[in-house]
Design an enzyme around this catalytic site. Structure first.
Site, PDB file in Angstrom:
ATOM      1  N   GLY A 145     -10.810  15.473  21.659  1.00 62.71           N
ATOM      2  CA  GLY A 145     -12.024  15.759  22.409  1.00 62.71           C
ATOM      3  C   GLY A 145     -12.395  17.231  22.367  1.00 62.71           C
TER       4      GLY A 145
ATOM      5  CB  ILE B 247      -3.672  16.554  27.723  1.00 64.29           C
ATOM      6  CG1 ILE B 247      -2.437  15.810  27.169  1.00 64.29           C
ATOM      7  CG2 ILE B 247      -3.917  17.841  26.937  1.00 64.29           C
ATOM      8  CD1 ILE B 247      -1.146  16.559  27.287  1.00 64.29           C
TER       9      ILE B 247
ATOM     10  CG  LEU C 246     -10.288  15.508  27.837  1.00 66.41           C
ATOM     11  CD1 LEU C 246     -11.593  15.139  28.521  1.00 66.41           C
ATOM     12  CD2 LEU C 246     -10.212  14.852  26.469  1.00 66.41           C
TER      13      LEU C 246
ATOM     14  CG  ASN D  51     -13.523  12.163  21.998  1.00 69.78           C
ATOM     15  OD1 ASN D  51     -13.527  12.946  22.944  1.00 69.78           O
ATOM     16  ND2 ASN D  51     -13.405  10.854  22.154  1.00 69.78           N
TER      17      ASN D  51
ATOM     18  CB  CYS E 289     -15.356  13.947  31.263  1.00 72.85           C
ATOM     19  SG  CYS E 289     -14.884  14.067  29.535  1.00 72.85           S
TER      20      CYS E 289
ATOM     21  CE  LYS F 270     -11.179   6.603  23.820  1.00 73.60           C
ATOM     22  NZ  LYS F 270     -10.293   7.666  23.280  1.00 73.60           N
TER      23      LYS F 270
ATOM     24  CB  ILE G  26      -9.542   0.126  26.908  1.00 75.55           C
ATOM     25  CG1 ILE G  26      -8.042   0.038  26.602  1.00 75.55           C
ATOM     26  CG2 ILE G  26     -10.164  -1.244  27.027  1.00 75.55           C
ATOM     27  CD1 ILE G  26      -7.192  -0.647  27.690  1.00 75.55           C
TER      28      ILE G  26
ATOM     29  CB  THR H  23      -5.607   6.226  29.224  1.00 76.34           C
ATOM     30  OG1 THR H  23      -6.447   7.230  29.797  1.00 76.34           O
ATOM     31  CG2 THR H  23      -5.112   6.676  27.868  1.00 76.34           C
TER      32      THR H  23
ATOM     33  N   GLY I  87      -3.237   5.136  18.501  1.00 73.61           N
ATOM     34  CA  GLY I  87      -3.012   6.298  19.352  1.00 73.61           C
ATOM     35  C   GLY I  87      -1.565   6.650  19.580  1.00 73.61           C
TER      36      GLY I  87
END
Length: 304
Positions: free
Chosen positions: A46, A71, A73, A99, A130, A165, A191, A193, A265
């Site tokens: 991202g 994390i 992003l 992304n 987000c 997404k 999907i 997470t 992933g």
């Protein structure tokens, strides 16, 4: 002759395998382990209009059947991404899905506008998990109206096909899918997470500094397959399916559920070469089953 190619909004991928954003860097980090040019596409980590520091540590935790990550992003911002990461990918024979993330509609719009005329960007994937800072931190992708609004605005700015997404942290995934498509989304990926938590019983506190994190890995696959299957029957746009894909059989399951392509992933962390194995495995399955094109099996199991 086998035809493993797939088409997403006019962009042809040589095979249906890409990587899930945030698990593969932007390709450079895995180039010693994976022939990037063999992938159908690389989906980048991202990226936002300005650099993000991400969340404080600890921000990754192992759990049964997968992992949690918080994390946040972390990314270097679009200027560095374009100059460094995108330049690396231009030399690879693969499609590039960028992304995009942001904390406000304005940040998303600025990023999409910045990427509109950048060479080497084939598709945009919008991370709507987000937090919307102007709406109290509620994620864009968890309210149909907010998802519709952000999709509609970005569609007006984007020159590349727009993939929204979807978050699984909703009551009805088909409602969200319809909202995105009605607002102009060209494709969907799902999907993202699932929100989870782990407690350190010895320290008597949250293991992650952020308290919660995104759950990924094989334990989420049945949920992901179900949601992809439902969405494939609810809307008529290409779908990139993801969530716990560890091998070719998992990838084929998503395709039979209705996915046009698949993203790998968490498996990249335990087996850096897994994408190549999945591509080869899909080809072997097609040979043994007498399948000449993935169109023959895509969506063969339909939600009634």
């Amino acid at each position: 002759m086998l035809d493993t190619s797939v088409n997403i909004c006019g962009v042809t991928m040589k095979n249906p395998v890409t990587v899930a954003s945030g698990t593969f860097g932007s390709g450079m980090e895995y180039s010693e382990f994976v022939d990037i040019s063999k992938l159908g596409a690389v989906t980048t980590k991202g990226v936002a209009i300005t650099p993000w520091e991400g969340n404080p540590a600890p921000r990754v935790a192992e759990v049964y059947g997968g992992m949690l990550n918080a994390i946040g992003l972390q990314n270097p911002g679009l200027d560095t991404f374009i100059e460094r990461d995108l330049e690396f990918l231009k030399n690879k024979d693969t499609k590039v899905i960028v992304n995009v993330c942001g904390h406000s509609e304005e940040e998303y719009e600025q990023a999409v506008e910045r990427l509109a005329d950048v060479d080497g960007v084939d598709l945009l994937e919008i991370n709507v998990s987000c937090p919307n800072v102007k709406e109290g931190g509620i994620a864009f992708g968890t309210q149909a109206k907010a998802l519709y609004n952000i999709t509609e605005k970005l569609k007006r700015k984007a020159k590349q096909p727009l993939i929204m997404k979807l978050s699984p942290n909703v009551t009805d995934i088909t409602e969200m899918a319809r909202a995105a498509v009605d607002a102009g989304a060209d494709a969907l990926s799902l999907i993202n997470t699932l929100t989870g938590m782990k407690i350190d019983i010895y320290r008597r506190t949250y293991l992650l500094a952020n308290r919660t994190g995104g759950m990924s890995g094989p334990a989420v696959k049945p949920i992901a397959v179900r949601m992809v299957n439902q969405v494939a029957s609810a809307v008529n746009v290409p779908i990139i399916g993801m969530g716990g894909i560890m091998n070719a059989e998992d990838a084929i399951e998503f395709i039979m559920a209705g996915a046009t392509a698949v993203s790998v992933g968490t498996a990249n962390f335990t087996n850096p070469g897994v994408t190549g194995e999945i591509i080869s495995g899909i080809e072997r399955f097609m040979e043994k089953q007498g399948i000449k094109s993935l169109d023959e099996i895509r969506g063969c199991v339909r939600w009634q």
